[in-house]
Design an enzyme around this catalytic site. Structure first.
Site, PDB file in Angstrom:
ATOM      1  N   LEU A 154       0.821  -1.217   0.000  1.00 62.16           N
ATOM      2  CA  LEU A 154       0.000   0.000   0.000  1.00 62.16           C
ATOM      3  C   LEU A 154       0.853   1.264   0.000  1.00 62.16           C
ATOM      4  CD1 LEU A 154       0.093   1.465   2.995  1.00 62.16           C
ATOM      5  CD2 LEU A 154      -1.442  -0.362   3.619  1.00 62.16           C
ATOM      6  N   ASN A 213      10.139  -2.135  -4.373  1.00 56.52           N
ATOM      7  CA  ASN A 213      10.514  -0.793  -3.911  1.00 56.52           C
ATOM      8  C   ASN A 213      11.798  -0.311  -4.588  1.00 56.52           C
ATOM      9  OD1 ASN A 213       8.301  -0.479  -2.380  1.00 56.52           O
ATOM     10  ND2 ASN A 213       9.314  -0.445  -0.400  1.00 56.52           N
ATOM     11  N   LEU A 255       6.970   8.181 -12.499  1.00 60.32           N
ATOM     12  CA  LEU A 255       7.826   8.825 -13.507  1.00 60.32           C
ATOM     13  C   LEU A 255       7.929  10.326 -13.266  1.00 60.32           C
ATOM     14  CD1 LEU A 255       6.873   7.134 -16.927  1.00 60.32           C
ATOM     15  CD2 LEU A 255       8.859   6.707 -15.484  1.00 60.32           C
ATOM     16  N   CYS A 265       9.708   4.257   3.575  1.00 60.36           N
ATOM     17  CA  CYS A 265       9.964   2.998   2.868  1.00 60.36           C
ATOM     18  C   CYS A 265      11.107   3.077   1.856  1.00 60.36           C
ATOM     19  CB  CYS A 265       8.694   2.532   2.171  1.00 60.36           C
ATOM     20  SG  CYS A 265       7.435   2.059   3.356  1.00 60.36           S
ATOM     21  N   LYS A 268      14.948   3.722   2.959  1.00 60.20           N
ATOM     22  CA  LYS A 268      15.545   2.663   3.788  1.00 60.20           C
ATOM     23  C   LYS A 268      15.560   1.321   3.049  1.00 60.20           C
ATOM     24  CE  LYS A 268      11.643   0.822   6.465  1.00 60.20           C
ATOM     25  NZ  LYS A 268      11.446  -0.379   5.691  1.00 60.20           N
TER      26      LYS A 268
HETATM   27  N1  LIG Z   1       4.370   3.083   5.827  1.00 59.32           N
HETATM   28  C1  LIG Z   1       4.231   2.510   4.637  1.00 59.32           C
HETATM   29  O1  LIG Z   1       3.741   3.095   3.683  1.00 59.32           O
HETATM   30  C2  LIG Z   1       4.662   1.065   4.461  1.00 59.32           C
HETATM   31  C3  LIG Z   1       4.283   0.385   3.283  1.00 59.32           C
HETATM   32  C4  LIG Z   1       4.638  -0.949   3.131  1.00 59.32           C
HETATM   33  C5  LIG Z   1       5.404  -1.566   4.109  1.00 59.32           C
HETATM   34  N2  LIG Z   1       5.791  -0.871   5.219  1.00 59.32           N
HETATM   35  C6  LIG Z   1       6.599  -1.559   6.219  1.00 59.32           C
HETATM   36  O2  LIG Z   1       5.786  -1.875   7.347  1.00 59.32           O
HETATM   37  C7  LIG Z   1       6.571  -1.794   8.542  1.00 59.32           C
HETATM   38  C8  LIG Z   1       5.905  -0.837   9.511  1.00 59.32           C
HETATM   39  O3  LIG Z   1       5.903   0.445   8.930  1.00 59.32           O
HETATM   40  P1  LIG Z   1       5.021   1.619   9.548  1.00 59.32           P
HETATM   41  O4  LIG Z   1       5.161   2.762   8.626  1.00 59.32           O
HETATM   42  O5  LIG Z   1       3.666   1.110   9.879  1.00 59.32           O
HETATM   43  O6  LIG Z   1       5.836   1.885  10.915  1.00 59.32           O
HETATM   44  P2  LIG Z   1       5.416   2.810  12.124  1.00 59.32           P
HETATM   45  O7  LIG Z   1       6.677   3.286  12.725  1.00 59.32           O
HETATM   46  O8  LIG Z   1       4.370   3.778  11.693  1.00 59.32           O
HETATM   47  O9  LIG Z   1       4.711   1.805  13.151  1.00 59.32           O
HETATM   48  C9  LIG Z   1       5.381   0.813  13.881  1.00 59.32           C
HETATM   49  C10 LIG Z   1       4.629   0.594  15.193  1.00 59.32           C
HETATM   50  O10 LIG Z   1       5.176  -0.546  15.851  1.00 59.32           O
HETATM   51  C11 LIG Z   1       5.152  -0.303  17.260  1.00 59.32           C
HETATM   52  N3  LIG Z   1       6.076  -1.222  17.925  1.00 59.32           N
HETATM   53  C12 LIG Z   1       7.427  -1.272  17.878  1.00 59.32           C
HETATM   54  N4  LIG Z   1       7.899  -2.270  18.638  1.00 59.32           N
HETATM   55  C13 LIG Z   1       6.819  -2.894  19.170  1.00 59.32           C
HETATM   56  C14 LIG Z   1       6.651  -4.005  20.054  1.00 59.32           C
HETATM   57  N5  LIG Z   1       7.693  -4.695  20.548  1.00 59.32           N
HETATM   58  N6  LIG Z   1       5.400  -4.366  20.396  1.00 59.32           N
HETATM   59  C15 LIG Z   1       4.350  -3.685  19.932  1.00 59.32           C
HETATM   60  N7  LIG Z   1       4.437  -2.627  19.101  1.00 59.32           N
HETATM   61  C16 LIG Z   1       5.658  -2.224  18.730  1.00 59.32           C
HETATM   62  C17 LIG Z   1       5.529   1.175  17.347  1.00 59.32           C
HETATM   63  O11 LIG Z   1       5.150   1.731  18.598  1.00 59.32           O
HETATM   64  C18 LIG Z   1       4.750   1.775  16.170  1.00 59.32           C
HETATM   65  O12 LIG Z   1       3.455   2.189  16.573  1.00 59.32           O
HETATM   66  C19 LIG Z   1       7.977  -1.371   8.100  1.00 59.32           C
HETATM   67  O13 LIG Z   1       8.767  -2.506   7.915  1.00 59.32           O
HETATM   68  C20 LIG Z   1       7.727  -0.696   6.771  1.00 59.32           C
HETATM   69  O14 LIG Z   1       8.848  -0.752   5.924  1.00 59.32           O
HETATM   70  C21 LIG Z   1       5.422   0.416   5.432  1.00 59.32           C
END
Ligand SMILES: NC(=O)c1ccc[n+]([C@@H]2O[C@H](COP(=O)([O-])OP(=O)(O)OC[C@H]3O[C@@H](n4cnc5c(N)ncnc54)[C@H](O)[C@@H]3O)[C@@H](O)[C@H]2O)c1
Length: 455
Positions: A154, A213, A255, A265, A268
């Site tokens: 997403l 990505n 593009l 994302c 990193k």
């Molecule tokens: N944001 C995006 O658009 C997106 C899209 C695809 C994939 N991702 C991937 O998804 C993953 C999460 O991204 P995000 O943007 O949602 O991150 P984020 O930082 O918004 O959320 C992560 C959450 O995890 C919680 N957390 C951390 N350790 C924890 C634990 N031990 N127990 C419970 N909760 C805990 C944090 O408090 C935070 O609320 C990453 O790997 C990211 O690369 C993100």
């Protein structure tokens, strides 16, 4: 089905809301007490269009609840999604301590019986094996913990639509039971959309996400390189992007030339993927170059401001847009942060405006920074405006009024939101990305005879 989502950030909250919408019962676990308290009170702590409605609806119907207690979530979920962050370490590799910590917690609290642990966080290939090992080392006898990968594609800003109407669902599994469990979980969505359900082994699913990505970042850096050539030759990158995108072999997405990619994302993931490639014995030089082009693109925005304003000391710059893209309040790794830091380091004063980014979020990244309440407050008295997020609001700016209140009518458009013709008519010096600059007649610089195509 009973689903648990551990990590209630951008991905976890969208997944929680969407799974509840599909009829499942969801427990969201987060270890941030403020976040959980806010969610329990029905307040969604991030801006994502439609998310607060989806979460509140799920809570009202009894299909979603939030807790800090991992034990509660692990007991509840037949399927447990790991949605915690995987930020970059200083070396560029993915920091997987949160993922490991969650795997330990799942193992500690898992009762006897089958549970499927699904990595939704973006992780390097072979993380699934590490998770499986951690589960096996820490689980009580009788807990049958299976592992799968289900990467998330997403986009922030359109996250709910992307989740509920995906172009494909990818699952990486090592057992038939995992595959059937995930198929059942997504069945309502598959029936509704008919999207492909792609089943692979876990390593391949993990690599699919990094490959996607990396490729998207490559498209952006490719267009930014084309923009550099356009700026040196007088061609128009917008027309080039349109013509390239009309070719189905290329595709129109990603593009857009501009100030470069940012967010939680792409930066990193590109670094982590390049780093992982090196670790397994392959120099992915292409990706190193993609990241280098992106950094140079951010720096080129600052250079454009400097070229227009001569000395930056004492000049006031209006930054329009802090978020890394529109329809989000996410400023993680946003180009705006780097541009602002460089301008301030050069002695400029900045005024910033973004429709969604709060003072707390802004000053968390840039101490002391207080965003203006509206765009005209940021423009008032500024010697130059720099557009760094393509918010729709900026497209309908009152250009005549903006020119009146600015000290100098200069706009550096890092997202090509304005039409060069409109900017010419309004009397601006207008510096877009990869398109000919526009200057009012009679200025010291050379003015192009024709203003070029409409944006
Ligand atoms: N944001 C995006 O658009 C997106 C899209 C695809 C994939 N991702 C991937 O998804 C993953 C999460 O991204 P995000 O943007 O949602 O991150 P984020 O930082 O918004 O959320 C992560 C959450 O995890 C919680 N957390 C951390 N350790 C924890 C634990 N031990 N127990 C419970 N909760 C805990 C944090 O408090 C935070 O609320 C990453 O790997 C990211 O690369 C993100």
């Amino acid at each position: 089905m009973n689903i648990t989502v551990i990590g209630c950030g951008h991905i976890g909250l969208v997944a929680a809301g969407a799974f509840a919408q599909l009829g499942h019962f969801v427990v969201g676990v987060d270890d941030d007490p403020d976040r959980v308290a806010s969610l329990q009170a029905g307040r969604v702590p991030i801006y994502e269009p439609g998310l607060d409605h989806l979460i509140r609806k799920g809570m009202a119907s009894g299909r979603i609840r939030f807790t800090r207690e991992a034990s509660e979530g692990v007991t509840h979920g037949e399927v447990i999604f790991i949605c915690v962050g995987t930020p970059a370490r200083a070396t560029g590799e993915a920091n997987l301590v949160f993922v490991e910590r969650v795997a330990e917690l799942i193992a500690r609290y898992a009762p006897a019986g089958y549970r499927l642990v699904v990595e939704k966080s973006t992780v390097p290939v072979q993380t699934g094996e590490r998770i499986a090992l951690t589960l096996a080392r820490n689980a009580a006898p009788g807990a049958e913990l299976d592992v799968a990968s289900n990467p998330e594609f997403l986009r922030e800003g359109t996250a709910i639509e992307d989740f509920l109407k995906p172009e494909r669902i990818v699952v990486g599994v090592s057992t038939l039971r995992a595959r059937e469990t995930l198929r059942k979980l997504y069945e309502p969505l598959l029936a509704d959309t008919g999207c492909p359900f792609i089943v692979t082994d876990i390593r391949t699913a993990e690599l699919i996400k990094h490959a996607c990505n990396a490729f998207l970042a490559t498209k952006i850096s490719f267009m930014n390189s084309i923009a550099q050539i356009c700026e040196r030759t007088g061609a128009d990158v917008e027309a080039i992007a349109f013509a390239m995108g009309a070719d189905s072999r290329i595709g129109a997405g990603y593009l857009r030339a501009g100030a470069g990619y940012g967010g939680a994302c792409l930066p990193k993931d590109v670094d982590a993927f390049a780093r992982l490639a090196r670790e397994v014995g392959f120099e992915f030089n292409l990706l190193e170059e993609v990241a280098r082009v992106n950094a140079a693109q951010r720096a080129s925005i600052v250079e454009k401001v400097r070229a227009e304003l001569w000395n930056l000391e004492g000049k006031q710059i209006a930054i329009l847009g802090l978020a890394f893209k529109p329809e989000t309040d996410d400023i993680r790794n946003a180009p705006s942060l780097e541009v602002i830091r460089a301008l301030v380091a050069a002695g400029a004063r900045v005024r910033v405006y973004d429709p969604t980014v709060t003072s707390d979020a802004a000053s968390g990244e840039l101490p002391g920074l207080r965003p203006c309440l509206d765009v005209y407050e940021a423009l008032s008295g500024s010697h130059c405006a720099v557009v760094l997020t393509e918010w729709e609001e900026f497209r309908s700016l009152d250009l005549t009024y903006a020119r009146e209140i600015m000290a100098y009518p200069i706009v550096v458009d890092g997202r090509n939101v304005f039409s060069p013709k409109d900017m010419f008519r309004a009397g601006f010096t207008y510096i877009p990305v990869g398109r000919p600059a526009v200057r009012p007649v009679g200025t010291a610089f050379e003015n192009p005879a024709e203003v070029g195509a409409d944006a």
